[in-house]
Design a protein around this motif. Structure first.
Motif, PDB file in Angstrom:
ATOM      1  N   ASN A 342     -18.248  17.209  -6.090  1.00 35.08           N
ATOM      2  CA  ASN A 342     -16.957  16.523  -5.982  1.00 35.08           C
ATOM      3  C   ASN A 342     -16.803  15.837  -4.629  1.00 35.08           C
ATOM      4  O   ASN A 342     -16.262  14.732  -4.541  1.00 35.08           O
ATOM      5  CB  ASN A 342     -15.811  17.518  -6.192  1.00 35.08           C
ATOM      6  N   ALA A 343     -17.262  16.511  -3.559  1.00 34.16           N
ATOM      7  CA  ALA A 343     -17.124  15.931  -2.218  1.00 34.16           C
ATOM      8  C   ALA A 343     -17.922  14.636  -2.102  1.00 34.16           C
ATOM      9  O   ALA A 343     -17.439  13.641  -1.550  1.00 34.16           O
ATOM     10  CB  ALA A 343     -17.591  16.935  -1.164  1.00 34.16           C
ATOM     11  N   GLU A 344     -19.137  14.643  -2.631  1.00 29.74           N
ATOM     12  CA  GLU A 344     -19.970  13.441  -2.577  1.00 29.74           C
ATOM     13  C   GLU A 344     -19.357  12.307  -3.402  1.00 29.74           C
ATOM     14  O   GLU A 344     -19.314  11.156  -2.970  1.00 29.74           O
ATOM     15  CB  GLU A 344     -21.369  13.744  -3.096  1.00 29.74           C
ATOM     16  N   ARG A 345     -18.879  12.635  -4.579  1.00 31.32           N
ATOM     17  CA  ARG A 345     -18.343  11.604  -5.464  1.00 31.32           C
ATOM     18  C   ARG A 345     -17.001  11.068  -4.945  1.00 31.32           C
ATOM     19  O   ARG A 345     -16.705   9.886  -5.090  1.00 31.32           O
ATOM     20  CB  ARG A 345     -18.220  12.130  -6.894  1.00 31.32           C
ATOM     21  N   ALA A 346     -16.219  11.913  -4.324  1.00 35.71           N
ATOM     22  CA  ALA A 346     -14.945  11.446  -3.765  1.00 35.71           C
ATOM     23  C   ALA A 346     -15.181  10.406  -2.674  1.00 35.71           C
ATOM     24  O   ALA A 346     -14.415   9.451  -2.538  1.00 35.71           O
ATOM     25  CB  ALA A 346     -14.156  12.628  -3.201  1.00 35.71           C
ATOM     26  N   GLU A 347     -16.249  10.578  -1.906  1.00 36.33           N
ATOM     27  CA  GLU A 347     -16.581   9.604  -0.868  1.00 36.33           C
ATOM     28  C   GLU A 347     -17.185   8.339  -1.469  1.00 36.33           C
ATOM     29  O   GLU A 347     -16.920   7.226  -0.999  1.00 36.33           O
ATOM     30  CB  GLU A 347     -17.575  10.212   0.127  1.00 36.33           C
ATOM     31  N   PHE A 348     -17.993   8.506  -2.522  1.00 31.18           N
ATOM     32  CA  PHE A 348     -18.764   7.393  -3.078  1.00 31.18           C
ATOM     33  C   PHE A 348     -17.984   6.514  -4.055  1.00 31.18           C
ATOM     34  O   PHE A 348     -18.120   5.280  -4.044  1.00 31.18           O
ATOM     35  CB  PHE A 348     -20.000   7.976  -3.784  1.00 31.18           C
ATOM     36  N   ALA A 367     -14.003   3.262 -15.362  1.00 34.96           N
ATOM     37  CA  ALA A 367     -14.423   4.644 -15.595  1.00 34.96           C
ATOM     38  C   ALA A 367     -14.427   5.428 -14.282  1.00 34.96           C
ATOM     39  O   ALA A 367     -13.993   6.589 -14.227  1.00 34.96           O
ATOM     40  CB  ALA A 367     -15.804   4.672 -16.242  1.00 34.96           C
ATOM     41  N   ALA A 368     -14.914   4.802 -13.211  1.00 31.09           N
ATOM     42  CA  ALA A 368     -14.932   5.470 -11.914  1.00 31.09           C
ATOM     43  C   ALA A 368     -13.512   5.663 -11.382  1.00 31.09           C
ATOM     44  O   ALA A 368     -13.195   6.692 -10.775  1.00 31.09           O
ATOM     45  CB  ALA A 368     -15.754   4.650 -10.927  1.00 31.09           C
ATOM     46  N   ALA A 369     -12.648   4.679 -11.611  1.00 26.86           N
ATOM     47  CA  ALA A 369     -11.257   4.812 -11.179  1.00 26.86           C
ATOM     48  C   ALA A 369     -10.569   5.965 -11.915  1.00 26.86           C
ATOM     49  O   ALA A 369      -9.777   6.711 -11.332  1.00 26.86           O
ATOM     50  CB  ALA A 369     -10.502   3.507 -11.421  1.00 26.86           C
ATOM     51  N   ASP A 370     -10.894   6.131 -13.191  1.00 23.23           N
ATOM     52  CA  ASP A 370     -10.333   7.242 -13.964  1.00 23.23           C
ATOM     53  C   ASP A 370     -10.806   8.586 -13.396  1.00 23.23           C
ATOM     54  O   ASP A 370     -10.034   9.551 -13.339  1.00 23.23           O
ATOM     55  CB  ASP A 370     -10.749   7.129 -15.429  1.00 23.23           C
ATOM     56  N   GLU A 371     -12.066   8.639 -12.992  1.00 27.28           N
ATOM     57  CA  GLU A 371     -12.584   9.879 -12.404  1.00 27.28           C
ATOM     58  C   GLU A 371     -11.857  10.191 -11.097  1.00 27.28           C
ATOM     59  O   GLU A 371     -11.530  11.358 -10.825  1.00 27.28           O
ATOM     60  CB  GLU A 371     -14.087   9.759 -12.165  1.00 27.28           C
ATOM     61  N   LEU A 372     -11.621   9.182 -10.292  1.00 30.61           N
ATOM     62  CA  LEU A 372     -10.868   9.393  -9.052  1.00 30.61           C
ATOM     63  C   LEU A 372      -9.446   9.866  -9.333  1.00 30.61           C
ATOM     64  O   LEU A 372      -8.893  10.697  -8.603  1.00 30.61           O
ATOM     65  CB  LEU A 372     -10.836   8.106  -8.241  1.00 30.61           C
ATOM     66  N   ALA A 373      -8.855   9.358 -10.411  1.00 29.49           N
ATOM     67  CA  ALA A 373      -7.508   9.796 -10.784  1.00 29.49           C
ATOM     68  C   ALA A 373      -7.505  11.273 -11.160  1.00 29.49           C
ATOM     69  O   ALA A 373      -6.592  12.021 -10.803  1.00 29.49           O
ATOM     70  CB  ALA A 373      -6.985   8.950 -11.942  1.00 29.49           C
ATOM     71  N   ASP A 374      -8.534  11.713 -11.884  1.00 27.56           N
ATOM     72  CA  ASP A 374      -8.650  13.131 -12.243  1.00 27.56           C
ATOM     73  C   ASP A 374      -8.786  13.989 -10.986  1.00 27.56           C
ATOM     74  O   ASP A 374      -8.184  15.069 -10.882  1.00 27.56           O
ATOM     75  CB  ASP A 374      -9.860  13.347 -13.147  1.00 27.56           C
TER      76      ASP A 374
END
Length: 539
Positions: A342-348, A367-374
């Motif tokens: 999660n830490a890596e993906r939140a930065e990326f 799709a990536a924006a939706d993941e950030l929203a989650d």
């Protein structure tokens, strides 16, 4: 009777005049070797002033003196600090060896109060594991150390153990509880109850790092200010070594003090041990990229990578800023599959959204924006929320949904403003201006663009300033900068192959851009695209 210079050293140490105390102790030691009890503050002065090798030598002498005199409790404490200094010096193997020596002394001498030192050290070491069970054990050890230290008034060990307990809770996902534990440790520090000043520097560094890790920028800013005040009252100190300087740089960068942030990152690169210097080099790369020093950024990212720090997402965004969108896309697609935590993906992911939107991959951006929203929903913090709203706005605009994009970006800009992050606010406002222009509201667009431009000028954000001046939203409408380039070349009569050669893209990518352009503009031919370019003054 103590030697006069020894007595001076003690008084100066108590007065926190570390450099003068170091000189007084050194002069006294040259005349007559100091006893172990005085070698300890002598060693602490050396550490506080950045002389770690000297500190190790002095604490080692103190340890041998205590051990020879049969003072197991004092020898145990000297062993504890030797482990601490060795770890700070980038030598974990020797640090662990001193930890084991500490445990042997405590066990052999049947010491009680010093068991807190053993538990504290073991808890700290266990935090390096990625196994949740080991981290839970670290939490148990740290809490045991706190309980053992409390009745004997050992505030140093209590504070260090609370820091470890706080980090263990963060690693286990108990964010609020972990931050509360760290705040409890800092309450002891700021009240002046710690006995060894080394603990104060370590505590500030730890809580700032934890605040940034949890995206609690307000907390990081608060503790950075407190740490700076402490440093200003003790100008001789070198309490922030290596990674701590990087954290200070990040906070300054977010606050908009980019020259100060670069100065801190540069200092960090000079003080970090080779194995950790990648952290500072990456931060330097980020600051060079944002200010348009692309050659320096490229070099910094390269050095970061050589030192073991992944150069993305910064390098990916550098490629985008250089106009090498296809290279950025290749990296973005690889990293999207590669990064798991999660830490890596939140930065990326925010950078991934930006790249995918720029190359016309609106679906992947969404799709990536939706993941950030989650992630934002799970984190319940203002930074993750603002980050998710920005990504949603960029993705929606790339998909031709200017109205929905404007709603997200307006809210994002307000959140960044409340957080006091001028660059991210300006980025959101620049995108918002493009949305308003696409909706035909030129007055609203001009206001947002002007606000963003002013912020970019104050910050020295050259690439963003050039982009906002070169791609006015009233001209380009819903098109991305790359799509505008494609339309311009098509209007000049270039074929797909000609466009590909001009922009250093593949023909397949050009065809995809054209398809996206046709969809966004509601047209179906190159002739219509050419007419759009003339009507909107893109040539």
């Amino acid at each position: 009777m103590p030697h006069a210079r020894t007595d001076d050293g003690r008084k100066l140490y108590d007065a926190q005049a570390w450099a003068a105390a170091l000189e007084a102790f050194a002069q006294a030691d040259r005349e007559t070797p100091l006893p172990s009890a005085d070698l300890m503050p002598f060693g602490f002065c050396a550490f506080l002033l950045g002389h770690e090798e000297q500190s190790i030598d002095l604490l080692g002498r103190a340890f041998r003196g205590f051990l020879g005199a049969g003072d197991g409790a004092a020898a145990a404490r000297a062993a504890f600090w030797l482990a601490f200094v060795h770890e700070s010096h980038g030598d974990p193997a020797r640090a662990e060896a001193w930890g084991r020596r500490l445990a042997e002394i405590v066990e052999d001498a049947g010491l009680g109060a010093e068991r807190a030192l053993v538990c504290s050290g073991l808890g700290h070491v266990a935090l390096a594991s990625s196994d949740p069970e080991v981290i839970r054990h670290a939490l148990d050890l740290s809490r045991e150390a706190i309980e053992l230290a409390r009745p004997v008034g050992d505030t140093d060990t209590s504070v260090l153990s609370r820091l470890s307990a706080g980090w263990a809770l963060l690693r286990l996902g108990s964010i609020d509880e972990g931050l509360a534990e760290l705040d409890d440790a800092m309450a002891v520090v700021t009240s002046g109850e710690v006995q060894t000043p080394i603990v104060t520097g370590a505590a500030y560094c730890s809580v700032i790092s934890a605040s940034l890790r949890t995206a609690d920028v307000a907390r990081a800013r608060e503790w950075t200010t407190a740490a700076s005040d402490w440093c200003s009252r003790n100008p001789e100190l070198v309490p922030f070594r290596g990674e701590c300087l990087v954290h200070r740089s990040v906070v300054k960068m977010l606050d908009g003090d980019w020259p100060g942030a670069l100065a801190e990152a540069t200092r960090a690169s000079e003080r970090l041990h080779p194995a950790d210097v990648g952290l500072a080099r990456y931060q330097m790369g980020e600051l060079h990229r944002l200010t348009g020093r692309f050659t320096e950024a490229e070099n910094a990212y390269r050095l970061a990578n050589s030192a073991g720090r992944r150069p993305e997402p910064g390098l990916m965004l550098l490629r985008l800023a250089q106009g090498r969108a296809e290279a950025a896309e290749v990296s973005a697609r690889r990293l999207e599959r590669e990064l798991a935590s999660n830490a890596e993906r939140a930065e990326f992911l925010p950078a991934y959204v930006e790249v995918m939107a720029a190359v016309g991959e609106a679906g992947l951006a969404q799709a990536a924006a939706d993941e950030l929203a989650d992630m934002a929903n799970a984190a319940h913090g203002p930074v993750p929320s603002a980050r998710a709203l920005t990504a949603a706005g960029i993705a929606r605009f790339a998909a031709g949904e200017a109205l929905g994009a404007a709603s997200s970006l307006r809210e994002a800009s307000l959140r960044w403003h409340d957080l006091g992050m001028p660059y991210l606010e300006a980025k959101a406002r620049a995108s918002l201006g493009r949305c308003y222009a696409a909706l035909g509201d030129d007055d609203a667009a001009a206001l947002e663009i002007e606000a963003a431009r002013g912020a970019f000028e104050r910050l020295g954000a050259g690439p963003d300033l050039a982009a906002i001046l070169g791609h006015l939203p009233s001209s380009s409408g819903p098109l991305t900068p790359r799509e505008v380039e494609v339309v311009r070349l098509v209007a000049k009569g270039l074929t797909n192959r000609g466009v590909a050669e001009e922009l250093v893209l593949s023909e397949k990518t050009v065809a995809r851009h054209l398809a996206n352009i046709y969809t966004k503009l509601g047209i179906a031919s190159r002739t219509a695209a050419t007419a759009y370019a003339y009507d909107h003054h893109l040539l």
